[in-house]
Design a protein around this motif. Structure first.
Motif, mmCIF file in Angstrom:
data_model
loop_
_atom_site.group_PDB
_atom_site.id
_atom_site.type_symbol
_atom_site.label_atom_id
_atom_site.label_comp_id
_atom_site.label_asym_id
_atom_site.label_seq_id
_atom_site.Cartn_x
_atom_site.Cartn_y
_atom_site.Cartn_z
ATOM 1 N N MET A 79 11.006 8.982 -2.434
ATOM 2 C CA MET A 79 11.706 8.378 -1.314
ATOM 3 C C MET A 79 11.957 6.912 -1.630
ATOM 4 N N VAL A 80 13.191 6.469 -1.480
ATOM 5 C CA VAL A 80 13.597 5.116 -1.872
ATOM 6 C C VAL A 80 14.017 4.323 -0.640
ATOM 7 N N SER A 81 13.497 3.093 -0.533
ATOM 8 C CA SER A 81 13.927 2.201 0.545
ATOM 9 C C SER A 81 13.898 0.753 0.064
ATOM 10 N N PRO A 82 14.993 0.028 0.216
ATOM 11 C CA PRO A 82 14.989 -1.404 -0.119
ATOM 12 C C PRO A 82 14.473 -2.278 1.009
ATOM 13 N N THR A 83 14.227 -1.684 2.179
ATOM 14 C CA THR A 83 13.919 -2.492 3.368
ATOM 15 C C THR A 83 12.626 -2.144 4.082
ATOM 16 N N HIS A 84 12.042 -0.971 3.803
ATOM 17 C CA HIS A 84 10.873 -0.518 4.553
ATOM 18 C C HIS A 84 9.814 0.045 3.602
ATOM 19 N N ILE A 85 8.566 -0.009 4.059
ATOM 20 C CA ILE A 85 7.462 0.622 3.328
ATOM 21 C C ILE A 85 6.878 1.720 4.200
ATOM 22 N N TYR A 86 6.561 2.855 3.585
ATOM 23 C CA TYR A 86 6.076 4.047 4.285
ATOM 24 C C TYR A 86 4.736 4.492 3.697
ATOM 25 N N PRO A 87 3.660 4.520 4.480
ATOM 26 C CA PRO A 87 2.388 5.031 3.964
ATOM 27 C C PRO A 87 2.393 6.537 3.691
ATOM 28 N N GLY A 88 3.118 7.334 4.506
ATOM 29 C CA GLY A 88 3.087 8.789 4.354
ATOM 30 C C GLY A 88 3.525 9.267 2.987
ATOM 31 N N PRO A 89 4.641 8.753 2.461
ATOM 32 C CA PRO A 89 5.070 9.166 1.123
ATOM 33 C C PRO A 89 4.261 8.544 -0.017
ATOM 34 N N ARG A 289 4.080 11.636 13.509
ATOM 35 C CA ARG A 289 3.194 10.469 13.498
ATOM 36 C C ARG A 289 2.837 10.040 12.081
ATOM 37 N N GLN A 290 3.000 10.912 11.125
ATOM 38 C CA GLN A 290 2.660 10.574 9.740
ATOM 39 C C GLN A 290 3.808 9.870 9.013
ATOM 40 N N LEU A 291 4.937 9.679 9.697
ATOM 41 C CA LEU A 291 6.063 8.959 9.090
ATOM 42 C C LEU A 291 6.239 7.574 9.697
ATOM 43 N N VAL A 292 5.130 6.947 10.074
ATOM 44 C CA VAL A 292 5.203 5.552 10.519
ATOM 45 C C VAL A 292 5.617 4.677 9.342
ATOM 46 N N TYR A 293 6.127 3.485 9.656
ATOM 47 C CA TYR A 293 6.642 2.605 8.618
ATOM 48 C C TYR A 293 6.538 1.161 9.074
ATOM 49 N N ALA A 294 6.843 0.247 8.157
ATOM 50 C CA ALA A 294 6.877 -1.182 8.492
ATOM 51 C C ALA A 294 8.020 -1.833 7.721
ATOM 52 N N PRO A 295 8.822 -2.668 8.386
ATOM 53 C CA PRO A 295 9.885 -3.390 7.682
ATOM 54 C C PRO A 295 9.284 -4.393 6.693
ATOM 55 N N LEU A 296 9.854 -4.456 5.497
ATOM 56 C CA LEU A 296 9.361 -5.396 4.492
ATOM 57 C C LEU A 296 9.428 -6.823 5.019
ATOM 58 N N GLY A 297 8.394 -7.607 4.720
ATOM 59 C CA GLY A 297 8.305 -8.981 5.195
ATOM 60 C C GLY A 297 7.543 -9.128 6.493
ATOM 61 N N SER A 298 7.316 -8.007 7.193
ATOM 62 C CA SER A 298 6.542 -8.067 8.435
ATOM 63 C C SER A 298 5.057 -8.140 8.113
ATOM 64 N N PRO A 299 4.229 -8.654 9.048
ATOM 65 C CA PRO A 299 2.776 -8.675 8.812
ATOM 66 C C PRO A 299 2.217 -7.282 8.533
ATOM 67 N N GLU A 300 2.791 -6.271 9.183
ATOM 68 C CA GLU A 300 2.303 -4.898 8.988
ATOM 69 C C GLU A 300 2.603 -4.408 7.566
#
Length: 499
Positions: A79-89, A289-300
């Motif tokens: 799974m590829v994302s330039p803007t978000h990080i995903y713990p599930g994958p 619920r297992q596809l939560v994510y965080a935008p890159l640059g955020s504290p999360e």
């Protein structure tokens, strides 16, 4: 949920072992697999693939031939994302990985069953198996104090860490990544994060987690004594020489990850992000619920990248220490044995790479990096001309494979499957597979194990047809086989999986 038959009908073949799965809203999912392999993708696996492709910020998704349902995203996907990080994958066993140690022993050195049994005992005296097991459970483990453990998770396979643990420091050059630095790309940043986690008791029993360095864990993790069979074509022989593989000699293949530390860090991140989604009322991708994510640059996102790095550094040193201990065990039983690390490569990690000229986070869940010779990321490594080793475990009966990427790997975001992939769930395998037949099969193939009874949910029949999986990879133009590894004995545990 859409039925399996209609989902399979939506797949549009594009080649002998490739297809696309339209999403209706985005560019399609890339599917790697022959027609028979595509038939192994069940409802949940395909629905997870669609949920993941349609999630915020995701630009590409690849479904590999080993794909089956996983944690949010399928196991066996990219799974590829330039803007978000995903713990599930990435999953709960952060940086679950493979490593291969080439020994200077001819295959007949392990023909004698008494020798193999002595090697099994010597390895098990040093590298415990089983969920929760660590250094205190075996007599000849490396004892790791807390201060060294802190350096392990914040420095990775640094020269100082390797020397203190008795690991040859040059083995770090044979790692896909010897160090992960978190969002700040620094050990200092990781030390800050570790201090906060321990101060807030979010990382409980750190000493106990560190005591698991140099251990396999349970479930599908293993150590396996192999005989190397290099392919008979010129390319295979040339690439094998670069890799350091020796035809007809003994090698040792290991599969494990970040153990209890990675699980605790990943679980904490899932809980934290799920609470944020609930607090802010953010819709979950596919309602999962297992596809939560965080935008890159955020504290999360920063917190996740740091925690992933801490666990990944643990996993790296865990593998290198296991290989050092395995070599020590061989030297005890067969004095004078020498060994060199061929490669260490992950299949549960997010890495920052350039995809389509865009710097992105490539999440590989049950998928492994596959970069061919000439790829810019391999410059300065021993593999810049050939491509790096790809370590694909199959099963003890059918063997495992060492492959090398071809130019066609670009279509799969320079990734391939991490192994065969399950075709039977653990509970179903326990119900349906016959223990006597499993044990007889191992006897017929003269494969020994440390288990009194080989776990049914890890039997070869619980996994997809390995030759068909490899056929998918080859026909799709992703990679070529360099060598097959034939098992002589297996180190395994029958306890609950921690993968």
């Amino acid at each position: 949920m859409t039925s399996k038959s209609s989902m399979i009908a939506e797949m549009i073949p594009t080649g002998e072992a490739t297809a696309i799965l339209p999403t209706g809203k985005t560019s399609p999912i890339t599917v790697i697999g022959t027609e028979s392999i595509r038939g192994t993708f069940d409802d949940l696996c395909l629905q997870q693939a669609l949920n993941s492709r349609l999630a915020p910020g995701v630009t590409e998704l690849v479904l590999n031939p080993d794909a089956h349902c996983g944690y949010g995203a399928p196991v066996g996907c990219v799974m590829v994302s330039p803007t978000h990080i995903y713990p599930g994958p990435v999953g709960v066993d952060i940086k679950c990985s493979m490593s291969l140690l080439q020994l200077d022993l001819p295959s007949d050195a392990v023909d004698d069953r008494r020798t193999r049994r002595a090697l099994i005992d010597a390895i098990c005296e040093r590298t415990p198996t089983g969920a929760g097991k660590g250094q205190r459970n075996v007599s000849k483990a490396r004892k790791v104090e807390v201060d060294l453990g802190e350096r392990v998770v914040t420095e990775g396979a640094s020269e100082r860490v390797c020397q203190e643990l008795g690991i040859p420091p040059h083995w770090a050059s044979r790692c896909e990544d010897a160090f992960h630095g978190g969002y700040r790309e620094s050990s200092d940043g990781l030390r800050d994060r570790l201090g906060r986690l321990r101060g807030q008791r979010q990382l409980r029993q750190f000493e106990n987690k560190i005591s698991q360095l140099g251990s396999y864990g349970g479930g599908n993790h293993f150590g396996e004594c192999e005989v190397v069979e290099i392919g008979d074509d010129d390319r295979a022989r040339s690439v094998a020489e670069t890799f350091g593989l020796i035809d007809g000699q003994v090698a040792f293949l290991s599969h494990c990850g970040s153990r209890g530390l990675g699980h605790q860090l990943a679980s904490g991140q899932f809980s934290s992000l799920q609470a944020k989604f609930h607090q802010w009322g953010i819709p979950l991708p596919g309602g999962d619920r297992q596809l939560v994510y965080a935008p890159l640059g955020s504290p999360e996102a920063n917190a996740y990248l740091d925690d992933m790095a801490l666990a990944a550094n643990f996993a790296t040193v865990n593998h290198l220490l296991i290989n050092a201990l395995v070599l020590e065990a061989f030297q005890e039983v067969i004095p004078g044995t020498q060994g060199q690390l061929v490669y260490f490569i992950s299949h549960n990690i997010a890495r920052q790479e350039v995809v389509g000229n865009v710097k992105s986070w490539v999440h590989r869940k049950g998928a492994t990096r596959a970069m061919p010779g000439g790829h810019h990321a391999l410059q300065g490594t021993p593999f810049e001309q050939t491509g790096h080793p790809i370590l694909l475990p199959g099963n003890p009966r059918d063997g495992s494979a060492v492959m090398v990427a071809d130019a066609g790997a670009e279509k799969s975001c320079f990734s391939v499957n991490h192994g065969a992939g399950r075709v039977l769930g653990r509970k179903r395998a326990q119900r349906e597979l016959d223990q006597t037949a499993i044990d007889r099969e191992f006897d017929e193939h003269d494969i020994l194990s440390n288990c009194r009874r080989y776990p049914r949910d890890e039997a070869p029949a619980a996994y997809k047809d390995f030759d068909e999986v490899l056929k998918s990879v080859k026909q799709a133009g992703l990679a070529s086989e360099v060598a097959r590894l034939k098992a002589r004995f297996v180190i395994k545990d029958a306890s609950k999986a921690d993968d």
